[in-house]
Design a protein around this motif. Structure first.
Motif, PDB file in Angstrom:
ATOM      1  N   GLY A  86      -7.087  21.964  11.823  1.00 18.20           N
ATOM      2  CA  GLY A  86      -5.908  21.131  12.090  1.00 18.20           C
ATOM      3  C   GLY A  86      -5.262  20.658  10.798  1.00 18.20           C
ATOM      4  N   PRO A  87      -4.114  20.074  10.937  1.00 25.85           N
ATOM      5  CA  PRO A  87      -3.468  19.537   9.749  1.00 25.85           C
ATOM      6  C   PRO A  87      -4.244  18.342   9.207  1.00 25.85           C
ATOM      7  CG  PRO A  87      -2.248  18.905  11.702  1.00 25.85           C
ATOM      8  CD  PRO A  87      -3.325  19.858  12.139  1.00 25.85           C
ATOM      9  N   ARG A  88      -4.393  18.286   7.899  1.00 25.65           N
ATOM     10  CA  ARG A  88      -5.146  17.219   7.267  1.00 25.65           C
ATOM     11  C   ARG A  88      -4.214  16.043   6.997  1.00 25.65           C
ATOM     12  NH1 ARG A  88      -7.235  18.043   1.552  1.00 25.65           N
ATOM     13  NH2 ARG A  88      -7.286  15.866   1.032  1.00 25.65           N
TER      14      ARG A  88
ATOM     15  N   ALA B 112      -0.855   8.531   5.798  1.00 24.10           N
ATOM     16  CA  ALA B 112      -1.253   8.439   7.207  1.00 24.10           C
ATOM     17  C   ALA B 112      -2.616   7.751   7.333  1.00 24.10           C
ATOM     18  CB  ALA B 112      -1.298   9.822   7.836  1.00 24.10           C
ATOM     19  N   ALA B 113      -3.517   8.026   6.414  1.00 25.99           N
ATOM     20  CA  ALA B 113      -4.828   7.377   6.447  1.00 25.99           C
ATOM     21  C   ALA B 113      -4.692   5.878   6.215  1.00 25.99           C
ATOM     22  CB  ALA B 113      -5.747   7.996   5.401  1.00 25.99           C
ATOM     23  N   PHE B 114      -3.830   5.494   5.265  1.00 27.57           N
ATOM     24  CA  PHE B 114      -3.600   4.068   5.009  1.00 27.57           C
ATOM     25  C   PHE B 114      -2.958   3.403   6.214  1.00 27.57           C
ATOM     26  CE2 PHE B 114      -0.771   0.662   3.493  1.00 27.57           C
ATOM     27  CZ  PHE B 114      -1.737  -0.209   3.050  1.00 27.57           C
TER      28      PHE B 114
ATOM     29  N   ALA C 228      -3.463  -0.396  10.639  1.00 25.11           N
ATOM     30  CA  ALA C 228      -3.232  -0.696  12.050  1.00 25.11           C
ATOM     31  C   ALA C 228      -4.443  -1.342  12.708  1.00 25.11           C
ATOM     32  CB  ALA C 228      -2.866   0.580  12.801  1.00 25.11           C
ATOM     33  N   ARG C 229      -5.627  -1.179  12.120  1.00 21.26           N
ATOM     34  CA  ARG C 229      -6.842  -1.712  12.724  1.00 21.26           C
ATOM     35  C   ARG C 229      -7.216  -3.095  12.200  1.00 21.26           C
ATOM     36  NH1 ARG C 229      -8.215   3.512  11.420  1.00 21.26           N
ATOM     37  NH2 ARG C 229      -9.506   2.798   9.701  1.00 21.26           N
ATOM     38  N   ARG C 230      -6.313  -3.766  11.519  1.00 19.29           N
ATOM     39  CA  ARG C 230      -6.611  -5.089  10.960  1.00 19.29           C
ATOM     40  C   ARG C 230      -5.329  -5.898  10.819  1.00 19.29           C
ATOM     41  NH1 ARG C 230     -10.261  -3.702   7.633  1.00 19.29           N
ATOM     42  NH2 ARG C 230     -10.296  -1.684   8.571  1.00 19.29           N
ATOM     43  N   PRO C 231      -5.450  -7.227  10.691  1.00 22.31           N
ATOM     44  CA  PRO C 231      -4.256  -8.066  10.505  1.00 22.31           C
ATOM     45  C   PRO C 231      -3.774  -7.973   9.056  1.00 22.31           C
ATOM     46  CG  PRO C 231      -6.200  -9.442  10.613  1.00 22.31           C
ATOM     47  CD  PRO C 231      -6.658  -8.033  10.882  1.00 22.31           C
TER      48      PRO C 231
END
Length: 154
Positions: free
Chosen positions: A8-10, A15-17, A22-25
Motif C-alpha cells: 500500500g501507499p506509505r 500524515a503520521a503527525f 488527532a489522538r490527543r488534545p
C-alpha cells in the motif's frame, strides 16, 4: 540489487503527525506549554535576586515552569488530561499574582484557553469531515436517489 516495496501507499511524515495529533488534545497542550514559556520569558529578575526575595520570587519561576511541563504532559500523556487541565488553569490564574500579571495577560489568557480546550477534548469523537467532502457525499447520495427513482419509474 532488489528493493522490497510495501503493497500500500506509505503515509508520509505529515500524515503520521496528523494521526498522532488527532489522538490527543494537541492545541490545548500546545497553548499551555506556550503560555508557560511566554511567562518565563517576561520574567525580569535574575535568579540571584529571586533567591534573595524568597518564596514569592521563586513562585514566579516555578508556576510557569510547571505550566510548560503540564502542556508537554498533555501532549504525551493524554489519558490524564483532566487532572493536567485543572492544574493548568489553577497555575495560570496563579501567575496573575506571581509573574508580572500573568506575563502581561498574554500568558495568562493562553494558559486558561489551553487548559479549557484540553478539559473539553473528548477522545471518542469521530474525525471531522470537511465541508467539501460533506457536500460531495450529499451530491452523490442525491444522485443515487435520483437514479433509483428514475429506474423504478421506467
Amino acid at each position: 540489487m532488489l528493493i522490497a516495496v510495501p503493497d500500500g501507499p506509505r503515509p508520509g511524515a505529515r500524515a503520521a503527525f496528523r494521526g498522532w495529533r488527532a489522538r490527543r488534545p494537541f492545541w490545548g497542550g500546545l497553548l499551555l506549554a506556550l503560555a508557560g514559556g511566554e511567562i518565563l520569558l517576561t520574567e525580569k529578575a535574575s535568579l540571584k535576586v529571586v533567591m534573595h526575595i524568597g518564596m514569592q520570587g521563586l513562585a514566579g519561576y516555578l508556576l510557569p515552569s510547571l505550566m510548560a511541563l503540564l502542556g508537554l504532559l498533555i501532549l504525551f500523556n493524554p489519558a490524564q488530561r483532566l487532572f493536567y487541565s485543572l492544574t493548568g488553569v489553577l497555575l495560570s490564574l496563579g501567575t496573575w499574582v506571581t509573574s508580572n500579571l500573568g506575563g502581561f495577560f498574554i500568558g495568562l489568557l493562553l494558559g486558561v484557553t489551553g487548559s479549557c480546550l484540553t478539559f473539553g477534548w473528548l477522545p471518542d469523537q469521530e474525525p471531522r469531515v470537511s465541508r467539501r467532502k460533506r457536500r460531495k457525499q450529499a451530491r452523490a447520495a442525491a444522485r443515487t436517489v435520483a437514479e433509483g427513482a428514475q429506474g423504478t419509474a421506467a
